[in-house]
Design a protein around this motif. Structure first.
Motif, PDB file in Angstrom:
ATOM      1  N   SER A  15     -40.477  -1.763  96.819  1.00 20.68           N
ATOM      2  CA  SER A  15     -41.232  -0.620  95.782  1.00 20.68           C
ATOM      3  C   SER A  15     -40.627   0.198  95.663  1.00 20.68           C
ATOM      4  N   PHE A  16     -40.393   0.984  94.000  1.00 21.74           N
ATOM      5  CA  PHE A  16     -40.273   2.563  93.529  1.00 21.74           C
ATOM      6  C   PHE A  16     -40.953   3.324  94.320  1.00 21.74           C
ATOM      7  N   GLY A  17     -39.727   4.422  94.970  1.00 25.59           N
ATOM      8  CA  GLY A  17     -40.932   5.190  95.804  1.00 25.59           C
ATOM      9  C   GLY A  17     -41.752   4.816  96.184  1.00 25.59           C
ATOM     10  N   PRO A  18     -42.879   5.322  95.604  1.00 26.89           N
ATOM     11  CA  PRO A  18     -44.330   5.487  96.340  1.00 26.89           C
ATOM     12  C   PRO A  18     -45.419   4.366  95.756  1.00 26.89           C
ATOM     13  N   VAL A  19     -44.614   3.942  94.385  1.00 24.38           N
ATOM     14  CA  VAL A  19     -45.125   2.284  93.478  1.00 24.38           C
ATOM     15  C   VAL A  19     -44.491   1.189  94.597  1.00 24.38           C
ATOM     16  N   GLN A  20     -45.799   0.621  95.237  1.00 24.80           N
ATOM     17  CA  GLN A  20     -45.436  -0.766  94.936  1.00 24.80           C
ATOM     18  C   GLN A  20     -45.860  -2.121  94.363  1.00 24.80           C
ATOM     19  N   ALA A  21     -44.359  -2.109  93.623  1.00 26.87           N
ATOM     20  CA  ALA A  21     -44.575  -3.126  92.142  1.00 26.87           C
ATOM     21  C   ALA A  21     -44.528  -4.238  92.595  1.00 26.87           C
ATOM     22  N   VAL A  22     -44.317  -5.031  93.716  1.00 25.18           N
ATOM     23  CA  VAL A  22     -44.479  -6.088  94.312  1.00 25.18           C
ATOM     24  C   VAL A  22     -44.591  -6.254  95.958  1.00 25.18           C
ATOM     25  N   GLY A  61     -49.268 -13.407  84.740  1.00 19.18           N
ATOM     26  CA  GLY A  61     -49.961 -12.473  85.023  1.00 19.18           C
ATOM     27  C   GLY A  61     -49.796 -11.524  83.541  1.00 19.18           C
ATOM     28  N   PRO A  62     -51.221 -10.325  83.752  1.00 23.45           N
ATOM     29  CA  PRO A  62     -51.430  -8.931  83.578  1.00 23.45           C
ATOM     30  C   PRO A  62     -50.371  -8.240  83.462  1.00 23.45           C
ATOM     31  N   SER A  63     -49.574  -7.100  82.334  1.00 20.44           N
ATOM     32  CA  SER A  63     -49.054  -6.122  81.920  1.00 20.44           C
ATOM     33  C   SER A  63     -48.448  -5.380  83.325  1.00 20.44           C
ATOM     34  N   GLY A  64     -47.781  -5.331  84.364  1.00 18.34           N
ATOM     35  CA  GLY A  64     -47.925  -4.033  84.973  1.00 18.34           C
ATOM     36  C   GLY A  64     -48.280  -4.995  86.670  1.00 18.34           C
ATOM     37  N   CYS A  65     -47.884  -6.303  86.668  1.00 14.40           N
ATOM     38  CA  CYS A  65     -48.414  -7.293  88.315  1.00 14.40           C
ATOM     39  C   CYS A  65     -47.203  -6.656  89.071  1.00 14.40           C
ATOM     40  N   GLY A  66     -45.654  -6.732  88.292  1.00 13.61           N
ATOM     41  CA  GLY A  66     -44.700  -6.915  89.059  1.00 13.61           C
ATOM     42  C   GLY A  66     -44.195  -7.954  88.698  1.00 13.61           C
ATOM     43  N   LYS A  67     -43.853  -8.773  87.380  1.00  7.71           N
ATOM     44  CA  LYS A  67     -43.038 -10.473  87.108  1.00  7.71           C
ATOM     45  C   LYS A  67     -42.106 -10.133  86.784  1.00  7.71           C
ATOM     46  N   THR A  68     -41.954  -8.976  86.085  1.00  8.86           N
ATOM     47  CA  THR A  68     -40.154  -8.430  86.090  1.00  8.86           C
ATOM     48  C   THR A  68     -39.892  -8.243  86.993  1.00  8.86           C
ATOM     49  N   THR A  69     -40.303  -7.080  87.661  1.00  6.57           N
ATOM     50  CA  THR A  69     -39.713  -6.491  89.404  1.00  6.57           C
ATOM     51  C   THR A  69     -39.735  -8.265  90.205  1.00  6.57           C
ATOM     52  N   THR A  70     -40.298  -9.230  89.834  1.00  5.52           N
ATOM     53  CA  THR A  70     -39.462 -10.597  90.846  1.00  5.52           C
ATOM     54  C   THR A  70     -38.741 -11.217  90.278  1.00  5.52           C
ATOM     55  N   ASP A  94     -36.797 -13.699  80.502  1.00  3.86           N
ATOM     56  CA  ASP A  94     -38.471 -12.919  81.179  1.00  3.86           C
ATOM     57  C   ASP A  94     -38.895 -12.449  79.507  1.00  3.86           C
ATOM     58  N   GLU A  95     -40.332 -13.331  79.165  1.00  2.00           N
ATOM     59  CA  GLU A  95     -40.826 -12.618  78.393  1.00  2.00           C
ATOM     60  C   GLU A  95     -40.047 -12.688  76.817  1.00  2.00           C
ATOM     61  N   PRO A  96     -38.910 -13.929  76.570  1.00  2.00           N
ATOM     62  CA  PRO A  96     -38.406 -14.141  75.516  1.00  2.00           C
ATOM     63  C   PRO A  96     -38.861 -14.021  74.511  1.00  2.00           C
ATOM     64  N   THR A 138     -44.186 -14.946  81.812  1.00  2.00           N
ATOM     65  CA  THR A 138     -45.078 -14.537  80.147  1.00  2.00           C
ATOM     66  C   THR A 138     -46.641 -13.754  81.237  1.00  2.00           C
ATOM     67  N   HIS A 139     -46.817 -13.588  80.141  1.00  5.58           N
ATOM     68  CA  HIS A 139     -48.138 -13.041  80.056  1.00  5.58           C
ATOM     69  C   HIS A 139     -49.124 -13.760  79.606  1.00  5.58           C
ATOM     70  N   ASP A 140     -48.712 -14.444  78.405  1.00  5.94           N
ATOM     71  CA  ASP A 140     -49.966 -15.432  77.528  1.00  5.94           C
ATOM     72  C   ASP A 140     -49.718 -16.343  78.168  1.00  5.94           C
TER      73      ASP A 140
HETATM   74  N1  LIG Z   1     -37.631   1.367  88.110  1.00  7.14           N
HETATM   75  C1  LIG Z   1     -38.933   1.145  88.124  1.00  7.14           C
HETATM   76  N2  LIG Z   1     -40.030   2.886  88.668  1.00  7.14           N
HETATM   77  C2  LIG Z   1     -41.009   3.253  88.951  1.00  7.14           C
HETATM   78  N3  LIG Z   1     -41.570   2.173  88.709  1.00  7.14           N
HETATM   79  C3  LIG Z   1     -41.314   0.951  88.658  1.00  7.14           C
HETATM   80  C4  LIG Z   1     -40.025   0.569  87.851  1.00  7.14           C
HETATM   81  N4  LIG Z   1     -39.743  -0.406  87.478  1.00  7.14           N
HETATM   82  C5  LIG Z   1     -41.543  -1.225  87.743  1.00  7.14           C
HETATM   83  N5  LIG Z   1     -41.915  -0.256  88.053  1.00  7.14           N
HETATM   84  C6  LIG Z   1     -43.829  -0.003  88.375  1.00  7.14           C
HETATM   85  O1  LIG Z   1     -43.438  -1.736  89.013  1.00  7.14           O
HETATM   86  C7  LIG Z   1     -44.883  -2.131  88.409  1.00  7.14           C
HETATM   87  C8  LIG Z   1     -43.941  -3.474  87.824  1.00  7.14           C
HETATM   88  O2  LIG Z   1     -43.499  -3.490  86.654  1.00  7.14           O
HETATM   89  P1  LIG Z   1     -43.073  -4.457  85.891  1.00  7.14           P
HETATM   90  O3  LIG Z   1     -42.077  -4.248  85.047  1.00  7.14           O
HETATM   91  O4  LIG Z   1     -42.581  -5.966  87.255  1.00  7.14           O
HETATM   92  O5  LIG Z   1     -44.179  -5.181  85.439  1.00  7.14           O
HETATM   93  P2  LIG Z   1     -44.474  -6.350  84.827  1.00  7.14           P
HETATM   94  O6  LIG Z   1     -45.528  -7.298  85.285  1.00  7.14           O
HETATM   95  O7  LIG Z   1     -43.244  -7.140  84.045  1.00  7.14           O
HETATM   96  O8  LIG Z   1     -45.082  -6.427  83.066  1.00  7.14           O
HETATM   97  P3  LIG Z   1     -44.657  -6.327  81.499  1.00  7.14           P
HETATM   98  O9  LIG Z   1     -45.439  -7.669  81.581  1.00  7.14           O
HETATM   99  O10 LIG Z   1     -45.352  -5.199  81.050  1.00  7.14           O
HETATM  100  O11 LIG Z   1     -43.517  -6.383  81.148  1.00  7.14           O
HETATM  101  C9  LIG Z   1     -45.625  -1.882  87.527  1.00  7.14           C
HETATM  102  O12 LIG Z   1     -46.707  -0.533  88.030  1.00  7.14           O
HETATM  103  C10 LIG Z   1     -44.192  -0.447  87.028  1.00  7.14           C
HETATM  104  O13 LIG Z   1     -44.771   0.770  86.988  1.00  7.14           O
END
Ligand SMILES: Nc1ncnc2c1ncn2[C@@H]1O[C@H](COP(=O)(O)OP(=O)(O)OP(=O)(O)O)[C@@H](O)[C@H]1O
Ligand SMILES: [Mg+2]
Lengths: 366, 216
Positions: free
Chosen positions: A12-19, A36-45, A158-160, A191-193
């Motif tokens: 979680s990033f504060g209130p945002v549950q990224a993963v 997965g599509p943009s913002g689904c939490g791939k990079t965070t994972t 990460d999406e190289p 990747t999202h592709d």
């Molecule tokens: N440092 C951060 N602070 C707050 N929210 C974050 C932070 N990093 C990511 N998020 C949020 O967490 C969610 C997942 O982000 P993440 O970067 O993992 O997505 P992604 O799947 O890699 O997307 P993309 O394909 O666009 O790279 C998003 O809603 C993003 O806004």
């Protein structure tokens, strides 16, 4: 060359549950894609796996050992970033050698190793160049070299390829695949592709909103999507979906789909019992599984439609046909002589159907 | 004019004071700026606001307390006094500038450094600061010039040992009955030279730092 396990990973990033909850078992040598599509939490994972981001909940294990709290460089992993993240104030040699210098590897060894990976990636002529003097593709190779020189147990990507133009992307894709076949190091690729994911991966984890919807072998995820989301996300062209009502006769095993004045019926398979049901479904079928029959033909699982779009690709032609609100895309050979507005009969083979629950989207096996 | 021993000494004092101030500002400024730019910390903006807000108090108001403070610490007429006061006044700007430059360095660059074996602090000094190079140079020049030009505190906090050039010039005007105008003018010119040289030599970096922030 390691087995990696993610157990109930959350961030979680504060209130945002990224993963929210990611559990994956990555076998030794495997090439796994988080798709997965943009913002689904791939990079965070991926960042949690790399140690760049603290985990909120869950565990990470490599070869059975918990490494959840280890520093990034202690994990024996190397990462290739979307924008390459090469150090702008060093030349190519400096970039590749940086990690080894920090490890206090003897100078002669550094030099030998840098030159070896540089020649493997065909950047040995660029070693003295500044980063700003490299093209995108060259930067990509240097980034790969910088990761390879560490001889990591696990490669993270990460999406190289997303910053490269289409032709270069296709080439680098092959190159990464070849590198993986040579090095056999466990790799996690984001990747999202979906096409990239299919081509590269042994296993694919399809993600949505911080969760893994399906994780399995690439061909299995393609052939047997467990959710309408996976079915429509993977595959090109997109899987055709028809919303309607499905009835299965428990005695004969016969099945009928009706929507909007369209009715498609399949006979039962003798000797194979079926469960009686009547449910709202999303019926999916891939373009290559839709067979175009001769005009006026009739048979099991056929329907008639009017052609309203032709997409000739050269090798194949995609035919989009509609009957009322029901629309289906079929793949066919280019010289079938089908024109816009033609009435054609298509056959949807029963084993090729993907039946998803109309409400939850989960796969149903009648 | 340089044979005037006081002028030479004053020039030396200014160079030492400004250089030390610059170093102190860069060290503490980059640590603070990094924290504000990168770390997850509650009330970051409030902290930055407070530090910049401190500059809204006119120096005139602080001059007597500062004098008393330095006297109590027995630091009057020392480099330490000047460097501490100048750094205190310049740091809010320095932090603010550096924070903006650091924010332009891609996060992935730092991640890469940490994967390669740097600690966060190591990544700051080995990768962030060099990558934000022109911006850091511009900030350093800014701090140097700020300290070089300071007059008020230099006047109050020094007596003989560390009198800076700015104070020396004005002393030349007022101390003699018949001010030697040419000496004053020449010393003034001399005082400008280091700053001009600095800007000319580092021009490339300063302009890049101000225009694009980060070289990529
Ligand atoms: N440092 C951060 N602070 C707050 N929210 C974050 C932070 N990093 C990511 N998020 C949020 O967490 C969610 C997942 O982000 P993440 O970067 O993992 O997505 P992604 O799947 O890699 O997307 P993309 O394909 O666009 O790279 C998003 O809603 C993003 O806004
Ligand atoms: Mg991402």
């Amino acid at each position: 060359m390691s087995r990696v396990e993610l157990r109930g990973l959350a961030k979680s990033f504060g209130p945002v549950q990224a993963v929210k909850d990611v559990t994956l078992e990555i076998p030794d040598h495997a090439f796994v894609t988080l798709l997965g599509p943009s913002g689904c939490g791939k990079t965070t994972t991926l960042n949690m796996l790399a140690g760049l981001e603290k985990v909120t909940r869950g565990e990470i294990l490599v070869d059975g050992q918990t490494i959840t709290d280890w520093a990034p460089h202690e994990r024996g992993m190397a990462m290739v970033f979307q924008n390459y993240a090469l150090y702008p104030h060093m030349d190519v040699y400096g970039n590749i050698a940086f990690a080894l210098k920090l490890q206090k590897v003897p100078k002669a060894d550094i030099d030998r190793r840098v030159r070896r990976v540089a020649s493997a990636l065909e950047v040995e002529k660029l070693l003295q160049r500044r980063i700003s003097q490299l093209s995108g593709g060259q930067q990509q190779r240097v980034a790969l070299a910088r990761a390879m020189v560490k001889e990591p147990k696990v490669f993270l990507f990460d999406e190289p390829l997303s910053n490269l133009d289409a032709a270069l992307r296709t080439r680098m894709r092959i190159e990464i695949k070849r590198l993986h076949q040579q090095l056999r190091a466990t790799s996690v690729f984001v990747t999202h592709d979906q096409e990239e994911a299919m081509i590269l991966s042994d296993y694919i984890a399809v993600m949505r909103d911080g969760e893994v919807v399906q994780y399995g072998r690439a061909d299995e995820v393609y052939r047997k999507p467990n959710h309408i989301y996976v079915g429509t996300f993977i595959g090109k062209p997109r899987m055709s979906i028809m919303e309607g009502r499905l009835t299965v006769d428990g005695q004969t095993g016969g099945m009928a789909f009706s929507a909007d004045g369209v009715r498609i019926a399949w006979a039962g398979v003798p000797g194979r019992p079926a469960k009686a049901m009547e449910v709202d479904v999303s019926l999916g079928i891939r373009a290559e599984d839709v067979k175009i029959l001769a005009a006026g033909a009739d048979g099991d699982g056929t329907m008639t439609g009017e052609v309203n779009l032709l997409e000739p690709l050269g090798s194949d032609t995609y035919v989009e046909l509609a009957n009322g609100k029901v629309s289906i895309t079929a793949r066919t050979e280019p010289d079938r002589g089908i024109g816009l507005g033609d009435k054609v009969v298509v056959q949807l083979a029963r084993p090729k159907l993907h039946i998803f629950d109309g409400k939850t989207g989960a796969r149903i096996e009648p | 004019m340089l044979s005037e021993p006081d002028v030479a000494a004053a020039l030396r004092n200014s160079v030492i004071t400004a250089t030390l101030t610059m170093v102190v500002c860069l060290v503490f400024g980059s640590l603070a700026a990094y924290t504000l730019a990168r770390l997850n910390m509650p009330r970051k903006n409030l902290l930055l606001g407070i530090s910049v807000f401190s500059r809204m108090i006119p120096s005139m108001v602080l001059i007597i307390p500062m004098f008393l403070l330095m006297r109590a610490a027995s630091l009057l007429d020392s480099y330490a006094a000047l460097v501490i006061v100048y750094s205190a006044f310049l740091l809010p700007y320095v932090i603010w500038m550096l924070k903006n430059f650091f924010e332009q360095v891609p996060v992935a660059l730092e991640s890469a450094a940490r994967m390669d074996g740097c600690t966060r602090l190591g990544a700051l000094f080995r990768v962030m600061i060099p990558a934000a190079g022109p911006g850091v140079v511009a900030t350093a020049v800014f701090a140097f010039i700020g300290a070089w030009n300071e007059f008020l505190f230099g006047l109050i906090l020094t007596t003989r040992q560390v009198v800076p050039i700015t104070v020396k010039i004005s002393a030349l005007v007022s101390s003699t009955f018949h001010s030697d105008t040419s000496l004053v003018a020449a010393t003034g010119m001399l005082a400008i030279i280091p700053v001009v040289v600095l800007v000319i030599v580092l021009n490339r970096y300063i302009v890049r730092g101000l225009v694009e922030g980060v070289k990529m």
